[in-house]
Scaffold this motif. Structure first.
Motif, PDB file in Angstrom:
ATOM      1  N   GLU A 192      36.201  52.986  38.821  1.00 50.86           N
ATOM      2  CA  GLU A 192      36.941  52.178  37.841  1.00 50.86           C
ATOM      3  C   GLU A 192      38.445  52.319  38.042  1.00 50.86           C
ATOM      4  OE1 GLU A 192      35.465  53.517  34.101  1.00 50.86           O
ATOM      5  OE2 GLU A 192      33.644  52.291  34.197  1.00 50.86           O
ATOM      6  N   THR A 193      38.901  53.507  38.390  1.00 49.33           N
ATOM      7  CA  THR A 193      40.332  53.703  38.640  1.00 49.33           C
ATOM      8  C   THR A 193      40.777  52.926  39.872  1.00 49.33           C
ATOM      9  OG1 THR A 193      40.198  55.909  37.644  1.00 49.33           O
ATOM     10  CG2 THR A 193      42.125  55.432  39.017  1.00 49.33           C
ATOM     11  N   LEU A 194      39.947  52.925  40.904  1.00 45.17           N
ATOM     12  CA  LEU A 194      40.273  52.151  42.105  1.00 45.17           C
ATOM     13  C   LEU A 194      40.392  50.659  41.793  1.00 45.17           C
ATOM     14  CD1 LEU A 194      38.058  53.879  44.820  1.00 45.17           C
ATOM     15  CD2 LEU A 194      40.535  53.587  44.927  1.00 45.17           C
ATOM     16  N   VAL A 195      39.473  50.166  41.004  1.00 44.31           N
ATOM     17  CA  VAL A 195      39.515  48.749  40.628  1.00 44.31           C
ATOM     18  C   VAL A 195      40.793  48.440  39.853  1.00 44.31           C
ATOM     19  CG1 VAL A 195      38.409  46.968  39.239  1.00 44.31           C
ATOM     20  CG2 VAL A 195      37.014  48.477  40.646  1.00 44.31           C
ATOM     21  N   ASN A 196      41.178  49.322  38.937  1.00 45.36           N
ATOM     22  CA  ASN A 196      42.385  49.098  38.135  1.00 45.36           C
ATOM     23  C   ASN A 196      43.661  49.184  38.968  1.00 45.36           C
ATOM     24  OD1 ASN A 196      40.801  48.811  35.831  1.00 45.36           O
ATOM     25  ND2 ASN A 196      40.957  50.973  35.280  1.00 45.36           N
ATOM     26  N   LEU A 197      43.588  49.877  40.110  1.00 42.64           N
ATOM     27  CA  LEU A 197      44.765  50.033  40.961  1.00 42.64           C
ATOM     28  C   LEU A 197      44.891  48.938  42.016  1.00 42.64           C
ATOM     29  CD1 LEU A 197      44.817  53.908  41.594  1.00 42.64           C
ATOM     30  CD2 LEU A 197      46.383  52.571  40.182  1.00 42.64           C
ATOM     31  N   LEU A 198      43.916  48.032  42.083  1.00 37.69           N
ATOM     32  CA  LEU A 198      43.947  47.011  43.137  1.00 37.69           C
ATOM     33  C   LEU A 198      45.193  46.136  43.068  1.00 37.69           C
ATOM     34  CD1 LEU A 198      40.227  45.819  43.323  1.00 37.69           C
ATOM     35  CD2 LEU A 198      41.469  47.210  44.977  1.00 37.69           C
ATOM     36  N   ASP A 199      45.687  45.882  41.855  1.00 35.19           N
ATOM     37  CA  ASP A 199      46.871  45.028  41.715  1.00 35.19           C
ATOM     38  C   ASP A 199      48.106  45.636  42.358  1.00 35.19           C
ATOM     39  OD1 ASP A 199      45.410  43.159  40.367  1.00 35.19           O
ATOM     40  OD2 ASP A 199      45.907  43.940  38.372  1.00 35.19           O
ATOM     41  N   MET A 200      48.096  46.947  42.543  1.00 32.65           N
ATOM     42  CA  MET A 200      49.273  47.596  43.125  1.00 32.65           C
ATOM     43  C   MET A 200      49.348  47.423  44.637  1.00 32.65           C
ATOM     44  SD  MET A 200      49.551  51.209  41.066  1.00 32.65           S
ATOM     45  CE  MET A 200      51.030  51.619  42.009  1.00 32.65           C
TER      46      MET A 200
END
Length: 749
Positions: A192-200
């Motif tokens: 879930e953290t990886l998914v949330n960081l995709l925008d970066m």
């Protein structure tokens, strides 16, 4: 603190500090909330607050009760946002180094994880790198999975604080390692953290090989538990436990939920090649939750695929016919928007009939309504009827009239659920509003009056009043007054008190439809009915409502035919409704004329084609069909003035009909001067000289004369030009000899 902050800080807060370490859970929670409220209300300065309250908050963070500890933690996180950096650094960050050590309690390390996530947005990147990241790495390697899970969920906030470059070099390696953790909760947090960081990260982070691998993996998950693996048959599925089946359904449901995102991933242009097979499987999945999720996301998919939305029209029909009403209910939510995209957008937005491209849609819509009606889920039925009000923008007037309008009337008459009946009544009124055939409209209006307004059941008469209310909302005032005003007033004599009572509530709306002086006679009828109610009403409840209604009617201002400032917006809206109603009548007339003209032109073109094709065979027939009435014959003497005009029109129509296609736009001249010229030009041949055509040719030329007209002064030269073209004449009229031509020459000149 609100009334006397100085004395409270001096005398009360020290006592609270002494009591809290032995206080119960309830007092601890109350104190935490109270301290937070003091901060939010800014009862004291932030410097005074940190001096008086911060140490109490920090002392109670590690309370043995998890609820109390979380309450104090929430207060501390709010305080961190308001405190100056130096205070945070000395009072919170420095002690945090020791609190995060492995030697500390589990609760202490969990609190440290959450504080680090908050501190990441408080300091600059170089301070975070030097003082916080070493603690983060240590906690990512903690022996307790709860700590690893907690710090994993804070990595998102830490990454936002340190920027993209440090995230790639420091945070991503830790996330990758946590994604391989032995505990499932840690792996889930890492994902879930990886998914949330995709925008970066960069948009092109996937190579083509990775893109393909990701897509194939998604396809595999979309059919998990359904497909045959390693050549085994479906017997293998029987061995799977119920728990596995639930997991597989959950996976496929999540694939359905994320399907719109996958369209963006592969690009809508590649949908048919890359994702259509998966879309088909998910829409036909054996489990209801999967199909339900696809029905919810169908509108999003349609928007993304536009203008290629036609590719999924079969799946729309499939979901409309789904055996589960839950699926139908989910789809109906955005049905108007979906149908609008299907019929007006995309690749099939030509000028042809709106739904020629989706022939199965109308049966699917009718089947869906019938299944909803047969179930006990009346809310789904009501919702579906409300959404079917969009169909006039999708289907033709005849399609709605024969497939849906009468069904709405049947529902009003037979259904026992009031919300369903009202939904059907309103939808029927909308269908009537957009119906293009006056005959059909009159038939429906007559049925509404006879079967509802004059129905034997008082329940039907109540629904007639509901229908009249919808008519007043959707139609112009003049329309209501013309068709429904007097039938509605008839219900003042209804034997059932509830009907009369409901009518009385409607009377102010009814009066607002009148315009003075045009509707003066209707106003007199309304006043007469009210007087009868006041004099003859025996029911006390009805009489009470009548008296209240009379007072309200007396206070109402009447609208006049001319625009008034206070009624301007309503009058303008009513004028627009009336204009649209007249436009529908005009469109109906134009459609009739168009159909008649198309039929005539088709017949004429067919006959001309047959004539040209059989020139050699028809020459003798045509010669026989033209007979000459010489002067002195019995038929010639019986011809009057009207007959002469008729023959003149026929001759002119014949000239026009026999034109070469190049000159087919030449019109005839119907004025008197042409008739006079005709009489004078044939005077040398006798007054009764005329041409007698066969009945078939005569009817044909008469139809042509109705269509063709020319302006004065333009037809003669064109006719002479046509006459001078001997080749065209010979090719069109091969059966005429020189005598026939000589006799026709005066007609042409």
């Amino acid at each position: 603190m609100r009334q006397n902050p100085a004395e409270t800080l001096r005398r009360v807060v020290p006592k609270i500090r002494e009591v809290l370490h032995v206080a119960g859970v309830e007092m601890q929670l109350t104190a935490a909330v109270s301290f937070l409220t003091v901060l939010q209300e800014e009862s004291v300065s932030i410097h005074t607050y940190s001096h008086s309250f911060l140490h109490i908050i920090l002392q109670n963070l590690e309370h043995r009760d998890a609820g109390v500890s979380n309450a104090w933690l929430e207060t501390l996180l709010a305080v961190i946002e308001a405190l100056p950096k130096e205070t945070v650094r000395h009072e919170i960050l420095n002690p945090l180094v020791s609190k995060a050590q492995l030697s500390q309690t589990l609760q202490s390390r969990l609190v440290s994880c959450k504080i680090m996530g908050k501190l990441a947005n408080k300091f600059e990147a170089h301070i975070i790198k030097r003082e916080i990241l070493p603690l983060v790495k240590s906690l990512c390697q903690d022996v307790e999975y709860e700590v690893r899970t907690c710090i994993c969920r804070q990595l998102e906030h830490i990454a936002q604080g340190i920027g993209t470059e440090l995230t790639k070099t420091v945070v991503l390696p830790e996330l990758v390692e946590l994604a391989r953790d032995e505990d499932s909760s840690v792996r889930l947090a890492a994902f879930e953290t990886l998914v949330n960081l995709l925008d970066m990260f960069d948009a092109g982070i996937f190579t083509p090989e990775q893109h393909l691998r990701f897509l194939e993996f998604y396809k595999k998950l979309s059919t998990l538990g359904l497909q045959q693996e390693n050549g085994h048959n479906n017997n293998q599925l029987q061995l799977q436990t119920l728990e596995q089946e639930k997991k597989y359904v959950s996976v496929r449901k999540n694939c359905a939920y994320n399907f719109p995102a996958m369209i963006v991933f592969v690009d809508p242009k590649n949908f048919h090649l890359e994702l259509y097979s998966i879309f088909f499987c998910l829409c036909h999945d054996p489990e209801v939750p999967v199909r339900y999720t696809m029905a919810i996301s169908f509108y999003e998919v349609a928007k993304l695929l536009n203008p290629g939305v036609y590719a999924i029209h079969k799946e729309l029909v499939t979901l409309l016919q789904d055996e589960s009403l839950e699926v139908l209910d989910a789809l109906v939510g955005h049905l108007p928007e979906i149908l609008e995209l299907m019929t007006n957008g995309g690749e099939n937005n030509g000028s042809e009939s709106k739904l020629l491209s989706i022939p199965d849609l109308i049966p699917a819509l009718t089947t869906a309504e019938q299944r909803a009606a047969a179930s006990l889920k009346w809310r789904t039925h009501e919702k579906l009827l409300q959404k079917y009000a969009c169909l006039p923008h999708i289907l033709s007037s005849d399609q709605i009239y024969y497939r849906f309008l009468h069904r709405m009337l049947t529902i009003i008459l037979t259904n026992n659920v009031l919300p369903v009946q009202k939904a059907a009544a309103r939808t029927l009124c909308i269908y009537l509003r957009y119906n293009r055939k006056q005959e059909q409209r009159h038939e429906v209006i007559q049925k509404l009056i006879e079967q509802l307004g004059q129905g034997k059941s008082y329940w039907n008469r109540l629904r007639f009043l509901d229908t009249c209310e919808f008519i007043m909302e959707l139609f112009s005032k003049s329309f209501f007054c013309k068709y429904f005003f007097l039938p509605l007033l008839e219900l003042t004599h209804d034997p059932v008190a509830n009907v009369r009572m409901k009518l009385c509530y409607l009377l102010p709306k009814v009066k607002s439809t009148l315009k003075i002086p045009t509707d003066k006679h209707l106003l007199q009828q309304l006043e007469l009915c009210i007087r009868k109610l006041l004099c003859q009403e025996k029911d006390k409840d009805v009489l009470t409502i009548v008296k209240k209604t009379v007072l309200e009617l007396d206070r109402m201002e009447m609208s006049v035919d001319a625009f008034q400032k206070r009624f301007y917006e309503n009058d303008l809206l009513d004028q627009e409704k009336e204009r649209q109603e007249h436009l529908l009548l005009e469109m109906e007339q134009l459609e009739k004329e168009k159909q008649q003209n198309e039929g005539r032109s088709t017949n004429i073109n067919d006959k001309m084609f047959e004539k040209k094709r059989r020139d050699s065979k028809t020459s003798s027939v045509l010669a026989k069909s033209i007979t000459l009435s010489v002067p002195g014959s019995s038929s010639g003497t019986s011809v009057g003035k009207e007959d002469k005009k008729s023959k003149l029109v026929r001759s002119q129509s014949f000239n026009t009909q026999a034109l070469h296609p190049k000159y087919s736009s030449i019109d005839k001249c119907p004025n008197k001067s042409s008739a006079t010229g005709y009489s004078s030009s044939i005077s040398g041949m006798g007054k009764s000289c005329m041409l007698s055509f066969s009945e078939k040719t005569e009817n044909q030329t008469l139809r042509s004369s109705d269509r063709k007209r020319r302006e004065p002064g333009t037809g003669g030269s064109n006719l002479m030009l046509w006459y001078s073209g001997s080749s065209s004449w010979d090719s069109l009229m091969p059966g005429m000899n020189k005598m026939h031509l000589a006799m026709l020459k005066p007609f042409i000149s």
